[in-house]
Motif scaffolding. Structure first.
Motif, PDB file in Angstrom:
ATOM      1  N   GLY A 149     -16.446  12.160  40.390  1.00 43.00           N
ATOM      2  CA  GLY A 149     -16.973  11.694  39.148  1.00 43.00           C
ATOM      3  C   GLY A 149     -18.186  11.718  38.967  1.00 43.00           C
ATOM      4  O   GLY A 149     -18.614  12.051  37.906  1.00 43.00           O
ATOM      5  N   PRO A 155     -12.514  14.513  32.888  1.00 41.12           N
ATOM      6  CA  PRO A 155     -11.871  13.266  33.293  1.00 41.12           C
ATOM      7  C   PRO A 155     -11.544  13.541  34.590  1.00 41.12           C
ATOM      8  O   PRO A 155     -10.889  14.466  35.225  1.00 41.12           O
ATOM      9  N   ALA A 183     -18.391   5.322  38.339  1.00 41.30           N
ATOM     10  CA  ALA A 183     -18.475   6.613  37.529  1.00 41.30           C
ATOM     11  C   ALA A 183     -17.646   6.403  36.286  1.00 41.30           C
ATOM     12  O   ALA A 183     -16.240   6.094  36.303  1.00 41.30           O
ATOM     13  N   ALA A 184     -18.176   6.630  34.928  1.00 42.53           N
ATOM     14  CA  ALA A 184     -17.206   6.407  33.681  1.00 42.53           C
ATOM     15  C   ALA A 184     -16.305   7.372  33.331  1.00 42.53           C
ATOM     16  O   ALA A 184     -15.428   7.052  32.553  1.00 42.53           O
ATOM     17  N   ASN A 185     -16.197   8.443  34.088  1.00 44.68           N
ATOM     18  CA  ASN A 185     -15.220   9.345  33.643  1.00 44.68           C
ATOM     19  C   ASN A 185     -13.898   9.127  34.685  1.00 44.68           C
ATOM     20  O   ASN A 185     -13.182  10.170  34.839  1.00 44.68           O
ATOM     21  N   VAL A 186     -13.635   8.116  35.309  1.00 45.41           N
ATOM     22  CA  VAL A 186     -12.702   7.793  36.350  1.00 45.41           C
ATOM     23  C   VAL A 186     -11.597   7.008  35.563  1.00 45.41           C
ATOM     24  O   VAL A 186     -11.912   6.192  35.172  1.00 45.41           O
TER      25      VAL A 186
END
Ligand code: AMP
Ligand code: AMP
Ligand code: AMP
Ligand code: AMP
Ligand code: MG
Ligand code: MG
Ligand code: MG
Ligand code: MG
Ligand code: MG
Ligand code: MG
Ligand code: MG
Ligand code: MG
Lengths: 212, 212, 212, 212, 212, 212, 212, 212
Positions: A149, A155, A183-186
């Motif tokens: 991420g 995503p 990680a913000a996209n996990v």
């Protein structure tokens, strides 16, 4: 069909006879079939009945193309990557790959790039930085999705596996780690839920092709 | 003293008066003191009584040099590094640093190199690849010790912190992650146990200097 | 090799054929091999292929010396001790011992000195008070590392075992006990992780011999 | 009264007024009273109403002698010992002591003999090897009851305390440790249940004096 | 011997050969033996070697009288009762009974008096109101010890069993229930720990006969 | 209204203003209102606006009769009983009673008949053996519903309370106990869910009066 | 008999011989029998001895009519519905149905109406909106009882099943979901406790027919 | 910036001064800022320094447009929906909405359509059946995402909230429910992680607009 994709059959706990019956009904209504968590014994019966079926023993899946058809359409490549931390996470990753193939995608498969060998992931970065969605299967401490991420902007679907022992608690440690990813996209699915991870990755890639 | 180091005082739940008494006794027997988990109120009383004491508000520690002495000896540098994943892990890391200073070491402090920003750790690698022991403080998914363990060959003392929310379960998620680290050189102490992490790192570095 | 030691193979879940392949590759690159969690069946195949391999059925490990060599170097003794609380903790302790042997150490092995028979440990104290690192394997309440930590000044690597029943929760009770040890020199690895405990003890002893 | 002892009042969550009422009723029926988990505020009201009451702020208890009497009978000494691992376990131990005093016993109180300082317990062994029952209060890893159980032949009532942080889980780690004690003579009560531990120790000592 | 009673052998995980060896050593030093958690296969070997041994298949125990002796001394009756909530709790209760027989006691055995049939316990009250200690084995919600504790004035040793399903969590529900008993005379041992429950009951009864 | 009963308002976390608004809307549509988990501050505002409201501080509820009406209908008595194990369980029991009153029932309230004092329940048996449903609120080990279930033939709605400390785990111990009840007529609601317990008891009693 | 219904036998862990004995005794006292959790092997013996017995292999139950009678009375229909979320929940639902049949009811059985296919439940609404009680068996996330509770006004007995994997934790996820149901008319029994769910539904329906 | 979006600041535990410094740095490098979990006190300082900042007290967020710019670009509507089960889930939903606004989206917000009132969701179906991604915030049993997943064909990002009491375990019950969702298009983020849910929904919608 509701989701744009036909029904998927969870084979665990069903008799081989009832599987044959369910698949027949789906095929008759011109749907392509996916069976998950199928045993060797169940697969044998299904293959006898539907010789066109494609059985993956590692993934424990069976795919059957639509009636009077074959899985011969061109698969869409270059949009989805599937990674594993170790070789033991392979069955879960292959379930995701089979699901994606059934959805019409050909994911890029990158095995054994776990965090304890940092060079391995870095050599593969070019393969993952232009895709639409990434599935990452990892057991034990489940750290790989966070690291992945950190390198990409799409995503990341994290799927914890039950690989490990002791305090891995059958995958709970990996699951908690992934939910707490910095990680913000996990985003996360259930332990060993390779099917779900693949399905969601496919739905994300679908957005690019939708014209609504 | 049993471990080659004087007793350490766990200040939480003790009255300020009893702290003064304990420190007096230790100083009289010519020991240098370390108090951990000290409150601002306790620290005020201790500092009034022992003006030579060094109070670290972030670490919640107080150090007092041996009677008629000062912490003026030369600290040993270059042997221990202390890392944090985020800035919120700082108090735990500083407790480790204070403990190491009290043991005679000057650790290298590297803040905010968590896995979601992979470049940051890599820029710091030269600072951690020649030390004898590394303390890594991380909350949330606790993935940093595994990643660090993959880059170095010395023992990594992982200390989970209670930083995070929801499924971080007050540090349990980070603790489980660290225990399941796929890096073989990672060992673990209790949640927020900066003192213990520092103490063990110091004991490891001590091996180099022991002559038995 | 990254850590100064060659790769260690986690054999669980791999086919015998793939094990033979992995070991062959490592031997070709002139590395000494260690395989852990190997089954009797896997070991049989490996031994047939590499007659020089040393198989320990209790530890579930196999060691293979470097190509055209043998484990005939002189092992370093007197630096590491491995203790168990009971006889049932022996497999985990032996995994630590095999790991240390593979690293070049000859640990002192002290069996069955658990806290319910306090005289037994005290008779052995001279054997543990001059080493660089101690591995302590214990199940049930996991109290032995704390007691050992109280008698020595070196790091104690505590490895909880899944020995016990009921509220031992497969080793979780021992794990929690060790993490909460009131002895400051105790650090912890995963349940049944004899390999990790041994590896870290070896890395600590290595500090004495490093000349950086 | 059912158990040979009058009712004990759990004060937490009751109004001061209702406490006064309950104690009055008990005294009228000629019972001696014990109130546990009493707050400072509640205690103040009770002391105003019953000046003969004995309040222990550390133990959070209040005792009131039978009407027109006093706690002036001779207490039975030499039969029960109460031990703590650390000084922070004192409140729980004192609740046990107050309970035993109310039952007519004068326990021997031995503070701060935790396993990290093994000499301290050994110096006290003569005081605990001839009693009928021993209460041991310990937090963190809760190892002391096992060690005590290894040195004596009477029942050991282990009472876990909530002393500790992180993986101590509010006393759960100590509780699990005690339940898994490898010493056969250790039995366990609830976390912080000093009253229960004392009460059971008293009931055991009673057996010696019973003549049925 | 430390506790006035010889060593007890936990047979699980030991080879039949090592059991024979251990029992031989104990018998040579003139001790009476108790083996717990013995399998049918292990018991067969032991019985062949020591025909005087008494094997209880339900309790999974074996007792062997002292060398050249027999268990022919008069057992002490009337001092201890052993109760179960259901018939499925019988194996745990019988382990307690075998332990007590080996200690020289003849406990009163009262089966299947669980709380869902309240008349059954009340009919048996005369049998439990004059003993020195009571063992209560119960699974599922583990309520019986509290109810028994409400009717008697001696210590009640509660032993949770793993009987139940679903939310019984292998005995954890019963264990928690017993620890939280509102009856002050209830103390608790590990899940399925019939041996411990019996041993502590025996130690309590011993107080009456001790003359120190 | 869907369930034959108007909407119930969960007041926690709502502003006093929004409560007034919600109640006004309900009253306008001619419904009788029930607000649960109301704070003292919220209640004050509500009472000022609706002087006909009935506030129960212990239960933390407020009831408001239908517009231009009053709660003056005759309540149905003799069909439901509400029991508590201790006096501390009272708030949860009163929430059930307020809910039942709002539904048109007048339950019989029996306080403090917990299992540690077995005579107390038995004296009350005549009051509970002819009702249609019984609510039992209990904390700590939560044994009372099982015992009650053993004496009666109607459904018992068990509501665990968070009363207790240590291993009561905020009501989880009582909850697990109740779910594992060996009495077949016991069903369970959430911890402290007095409203739900009362509501279900009321729905059961309603069956008798329904004429479908 | 206490509850208006004869004793139910929990067959798990009982010998076939003892089952025959228990059933004989019950039949002699003119009771109709229900055995739950019976194995195929146990059922075979029971059927040989009591040819009038009705064995349901899916439900793992056996019913035996009263001596010299048959289950030929007219069953009461239209009062109870039993629903499942998926086909894998069928065994638990059938245990409820067998229990209800034994109580004299003929429940309406609605299979596979889980929330992921919302149309299926809505088509069945007419079948569930006029009954007295509904049993809902669901595994995985256990959402169906809440949804059903939103459509009906009678009590809903939710029975979580152990269907699922990973974070379903053997039914704990479904259990917690049901306990937290936002529908006020949902009450809960133990995981897989089809017998209990059916029994309570039957007791509720009984209220309509009771004439007290 | 790595992910196509500037850094997001987690404000909890940072001083107001350090927040001002971080935001200044980001603005100088021409990034738009998002701060989450900001307190009222922190927000006041930030607003004083950056009057152009937009503070949402319910969401606990602050947004600041790029230097010399404003959030005046046209937001993309019609692609994302945000739903809540109850009104108490609003703060988490608003954090997702603020995040999406900062990313350039204008989500459709649908409040209070939880499963206990099934008509409410069905009336809103047209608003959710043509979007690219849906965020669903729900506490207690967390059933809403499964139900929504059953009606739509796009990915559903489920965010459990800590709304509830007792067995809701601070959001763990909702989290487990969502992970076990029987709807294949449901993926999950951490408890109360509105930011993450919104961010992933935005990344999914981005796929449609990406041209790689
Ligand atoms: N922050 C800390 N965490 C864990 N253990 C500590 C800490 N500070 C001191 N200790 C240990 O606690 C012991 C002192 O406890 P006490 O006797 O209660 O003051 C010493 O032996 C230290 O090793
Ligand atoms: N500190 C305590 N811990 C556990 N139980 C207690 C305690 N103090 C009193 N009790 C028990 O609580 C019961 C009284 O509870 P209550 O009726 O609420 O006053 C008595 O039967 C005591 O045995
Ligand atoms: N499947 C079941 N689940 C839970 N309780 C049961 C079940 N079957 C029977 N019971 C209860 O178990 C008791 C019989 O247990 P037992 O004496 O061991 O046969 C009866 O009172 C029943 O209420
Ligand atoms: N509410 C939130 N929940 C989870 N992660 C967040 C939140 N807000 C910001 N973050 C992440 O936390 C990181 C910033 O943390 P920090 O460096 O401590 O400010 C960013 O990379 C964000 O992705
Ligand atoms: Mg690997
Ligand atoms: Mg950061
Ligand atoms: Mg031993
Ligand atoms: Mg101490
Ligand atoms: Mg029974
Ligand atoms: Mg009471
Ligand atoms: Mg289905
Ligand atoms: Mg709502």
């Amino acid at each position: 069909s509701r989701c744009g994709y036909p029904e998927v059959i969870f084979c665990e706990g069903k008799t081989s006879a009832s599987l044959v019956e369910i698949f027949s009904t789906l095929l008759e209504s011109n749907q392509r079939c996916l069976g998950t968590r199928i045993s060797e014994e169940q697969a044998e019966t299904v293959l006898k009945q539907f010789p066109q079926a494609i059985y993956n023993q590692t993934a424990r899946t069976v795919r059957i193309p639509e009636k009077d058809a074959a899985f011969d359409e061109k698969l869409i490549a270059g949009e989805i990557a599937v990674l594993t931390a170790g070789t033991s996470d392979r069955p879960v990753a292959e379930e995701a790959i089979e699901t994606l193939t059934w959805m019409g995608y050909e994911p890029d498969f990158i095995l054994d790039v776990g965090v304890a060998g940092p060079h391995r992931l870095q050599e593969q970065l070019p393969r993952i930085q232009n895709v639409s969605a990434i599935v990452v299967a990892a057991g034990m401490e489940g750290a790989l999705p966070s690291v992945v991420g950190g390198w990409v902007s799409c995503p990341v679907i994290a799927v914890p596996t039950s690989v490990g022992y002791g305090a891995s608690l059958g995958g709970i440690a990996a699951l908690l780690g992934m939910l707490n990813s910095c990680a913000a996209n996990v985003t996360v699915v259930n332990i060993n839920a390779g099917f779900k991870a693949g399905f969601i990755a496919g739905l994300i890639a679908d957005q690019k092709h939708s014209t609504s």
